[in-house]
Design an enzyme around this catalytic site. Sequence first.
Site, mmCIF file in Angstrom:
data_model
loop_
_atom_site.group_PDB
_atom_site.id
_atom_site.type_symbol
_atom_site.label_atom_id
_atom_site.label_comp_id
_atom_site.label_asym_id
_atom_site.label_seq_id
_atom_site.Cartn_x
_atom_site.Cartn_y
_atom_site.Cartn_z
ATOM 1 N N LEU A 26 90.200 0.800 -23.195
ATOM 2 C CA LEU A 26 91.614 0.444 -23.253
ATOM 3 C C LEU A 26 91.855 -0.617 -22.192
ATOM 4 O O LEU A 26 91.189 -0.640 -21.147
ATOM 5 C CB LEU A 26 92.512 1.658 -22.974
ATOM 6 C CG LEU A 26 92.588 2.762 -24.039
ATOM 7 C CD1 LEU A 26 93.495 3.889 -23.537
ATOM 8 C CD2 LEU A 26 93.106 2.220 -25.368
ATOM 9 N N ASP A 27 92.827 -1.499 -22.422
ATOM 10 C CA ASP A 27 93.205 -2.480 -21.418
ATOM 11 C C ASP A 27 93.600 -1.769 -20.122
ATOM 12 O O ASP A 27 94.098 -0.636 -20.150
ATOM 13 C CB ASP A 27 94.395 -3.314 -21.890
ATOM 14 C CG ASP A 27 94.041 -4.254 -23.022
ATOM 15 O OD1 ASP A 27 92.841 -4.472 -23.265
ATOM 16 O OD2 ASP A 27 94.981 -4.770 -23.661
ATOM 17 N N ARG A 28 93.422 -2.442 -19.022
ATOM 18 C CA ARG A 28 93.741 -1.862 -17.714
ATOM 19 C C ARG A 28 95.156 -1.278 -17.660
ATOM 20 O O ARG A 28 95.370 -0.178 -17.144
ATOM 21 C CB ARG A 28 93.607 -2.934 -16.616
ATOM 22 C CG ARG A 28 93.938 -2.419 -15.220
ATOM 23 C CD ARG A 28 93.927 -3.528 -14.196
ATOM 24 N NE ARG A 28 95.057 -4.431 -14.367
ATOM 25 C CZ ARG A 28 95.299 -5.472 -13.557
ATOM 26 N NH1 ARG A 28 94.454 -5.744 -12.577
ATOM 27 N NH2 ARG A 28 96.342 -6.238 -13.765
ATOM 28 N N THR A 66 97.128 -0.364 -20.106
ATOM 29 C CA THR A 66 97.454 0.582 -21.174
ATOM 30 C C THR A 66 97.019 1.979 -20.756
ATOM 31 O O THR A 66 95.942 2.157 -20.191
ATOM 32 C CB THR A 66 96.738 0.198 -22.480
ATOM 33 O OG1 THR A 66 97.102 -1.137 -22.836
ATOM 34 C CG2 THR A 66 97.121 1.138 -23.611
#
EC number: 5.4.99.-
Length: 236
Positions: A82-84, A86
């Site tokens: 997951l993106d940082r 998110t």
Amino acid sequence: MGAQPNEQMLAKRGGICYRLRMSDTYNPPQVPLDVLHADHQILIVNKPSGLLSVPGKGAHMSDCLMARILGAFPEALLIHRLDRDTSGVMVFALTPHAQKHIGQQFEKRRTKKTYVARIWGRLEERTGTVDQPIIVDWENRPLQKICHETGRAAQTDWRVLRYDETGTRVRLYPHTGRSHQLRVHMLFLGHPIIGDPLYATGEARDAPRLMLHSENLKFRHPDGGAGVSFTAKCPF
């Protein structure tokens, strides 16, 4: 949300300046590991916003969810990211078999992912689909962009949940897993995700975090193939 000295840089695209967070400002939240489920094959955790899934470049970006998990589960193996900024549900494998089995489900788009987001402004249509190809914006990395010539296919279904004074709460159902897909697709609709440090501007950017959360993940368990579903309550 004004830029702070030595904390942000500017990228320009389409006449709009986007503020990008510099890597030396990485300050991950120091919170306990939130384990939602663990068995002999898989580990399900609730990733906090602001924590990298895997290490970034440089020793100052070594703290990440993967490193914290290995401290408690040395056998853990990465499957997806997951993106940082998110938060939400992530699955890790505890055996090579589980890593391969679930990894193939992601690759073949057999997993089902559900996100909750708050987007800027009022999205009048109650449901819809964004079908726009995405590729990295090489001149402004890590930004991504829509490009019909070189972009990779990307589809996102969305449904409005409710409205508030400044935005719209939506549930998002990505069919593909392109980098920044949900963020770019909401921007395409004219409604960037609130608190997005990369794609939101002005008041839309003024929030304590990126308002994007991986709420639910469904896949087939690597031991027997039964369908399983895991949910992490949205924190905003």
